[in-house]
Motif scaffolding. Structure first.
Motif, PDB file in Angstrom:
ATOM      1  N   SER A 259      33.727  -7.010  32.808  1.00 35.53           N
ATOM      2  CA  SER A 259      34.280  -8.070  31.977  1.00 35.53           C
ATOM      3  C   SER A 259      33.261  -8.393  30.887  1.00 35.53           C
ATOM      4  O   SER A 259      32.064  -8.427  31.170  1.00 35.53           O
ATOM      5  CB  SER A 259      34.565  -9.324  32.802  1.00 35.53           C
ATOM      6  N   PRO A 260      33.728  -8.662  29.670  1.00 37.91           N
ATOM      7  CA  PRO A 260      32.789  -9.017  28.612  1.00 37.91           C
ATOM      8  C   PRO A 260      32.250 -10.444  28.727  1.00 37.91           C
ATOM      9  O   PRO A 260      31.231 -10.769  28.136  1.00 37.91           O
ATOM     10  CB  PRO A 260      33.610  -8.855  27.332  1.00 37.91           C
ATOM     11  N   ASP A 261      32.911 -11.302  29.528  1.00 41.06           N
ATOM     12  CA  ASP A 261      32.501 -12.704  29.629  1.00 41.06           C
ATOM     13  C   ASP A 261      32.622 -13.174  31.077  1.00 41.06           C
ATOM     14  O   ASP A 261      33.662 -13.677  31.499  1.00 41.06           O
ATOM     15  CB  ASP A 261      33.364 -13.569  28.715  1.00 41.06           C
ATOM     16  N   LEU A 262      31.556 -12.995  31.835  1.00 34.84           N
ATOM     17  CA  LEU A 262      31.576 -13.356  33.254  1.00 34.84           C
ATOM     18  C   LEU A 262      31.741 -14.856  33.463  1.00 34.84           C
ATOM     19  O   LEU A 262      32.403 -15.275  34.412  1.00 34.84           O
ATOM     20  CB  LEU A 262      30.298 -12.876  33.949  1.00 34.84           C
ATOM     21  N   ASP A 263      31.153 -15.663  32.600  1.00 33.37           N
ATOM     22  CA  ASP A 263      31.267 -17.113  32.772  1.00 33.37           C
ATOM     23  C   ASP A 263      32.708 -17.571  32.611  1.00 33.37           C
ATOM     24  O   ASP A 263      33.209 -18.378  33.406  1.00 33.37           O
ATOM     25  CB  ASP A 263      30.357 -17.844  31.778  1.00 33.37           C
TER      26      ASP A 263
ATOM     27  N   TRP B  76      19.879  -4.961  38.397  1.00 31.31           N
ATOM     28  CA  TRP B  76      20.709  -3.939  37.744  1.00 31.31           C
ATOM     29  C   TRP B  76      21.654  -4.515  36.695  1.00 31.31           C
ATOM     30  O   TRP B  76      22.374  -3.786  36.034  1.00 31.31           O
ATOM     31  CB  TRP B  76      21.530  -3.179  38.793  1.00 31.31           C
ATOM     32  N   GLY B  77      21.686  -5.835  36.553  1.00 26.89           N
ATOM     33  CA  GLY B  77      22.545  -6.452  35.547  1.00 26.89           C
ATOM     34  C   GLY B  77      23.185  -7.727  36.059  1.00 26.89           C
ATOM     35  O   GLY B  77      22.971  -8.150  37.192  1.00 26.89           O
ATOM     36  N   ARG B  78      24.000  -8.330  35.233  1.00 25.22           N
ATOM     37  CA  ARG B  78      24.685  -9.584  35.574  1.00 25.22           C
ATOM     38  C   ARG B  78      25.993  -9.263  36.278  1.00 25.22           C
ATOM     39  O   ARG B  78      26.717  -8.351  35.857  1.00 25.22           O
ATOM     40  CB  ARG B  78      24.939 -10.353  34.274  1.00 25.22           C
ATOM     41  N   GLN B  79      26.328 -10.032  37.323  1.00 30.07           N
ATOM     42  CA  GLN B  79      27.559  -9.763  38.065  1.00 30.07           C
ATOM     43  C   GLN B  79      28.080 -11.020  38.743  1.00 30.07           C
ATOM     44  O   GLN B  79      27.390 -12.012  38.883  1.00 30.07           O
ATOM     45  CB  GLN B  79      27.342  -8.685  39.118  1.00 30.07           C
TER      46      GLN B  79
END
Length: 120
Positions: free
Chosen positions: A76-80, A101-104
């Motif tokens: 997703s481009p916008d997790l929030d 490894w990144g935002r999830q």
């Protein structure tokens, strides 16, 4: 042998108890589009996917003994914004969190199928 290899993944089967409830969740909450909704001997052949994606999810209600699946990784481009939308619809969400490894974020659909959403 190279010509006999798998070249893509077409569909991933996601077990659901109620196709209408699942359809509402996957389209209204997750924003996926309907790819197919056709009669099938055991119900409906109902698939959804992100716009432009090659792989779709088959929302299958005829596998009553199939356990929920886990670890489906999507982006997703916008997790929030996605986390807020999921919470608005009563879905428990873990994250978004920054990992090495990144935002999830993590969530389960109404049937207990588990998703990992990575920042696109």
């Amino acid at each position: 042998m190279a010509g006999m290899s798998i070249s893509s993944i077409l569909t991933v089967t996601v077990p659901v108890a109620d196709q209408e409830r699942a359809l509402a969740f996957y389209t209204s909450v997750l924003g996926l589009e309907v790819r197919s909704d056709n009669p099938f001997p055991m119900g409906r052949w109902l698939t959804v996917a992100p716009k432009g994606a090659e792989t779709s999810l088959l929302l299958a209600s005829w596998f009553s003994d199939m356990a929920p699946i886990g670890g489906l990784v999507v982006t997703s481009p916008d997790l929030d914004a996605l986390a807020a939308r999921l919470r608005e619809h009563g879905t428990a969400v873990e994250g978004p969190d920054d990992q090495p490894w990144g935002r999830q974020l993590l969530f389960h659909d109404p049937d207990g199928n588990g998703f990992v959403v990575s920042q696109a």
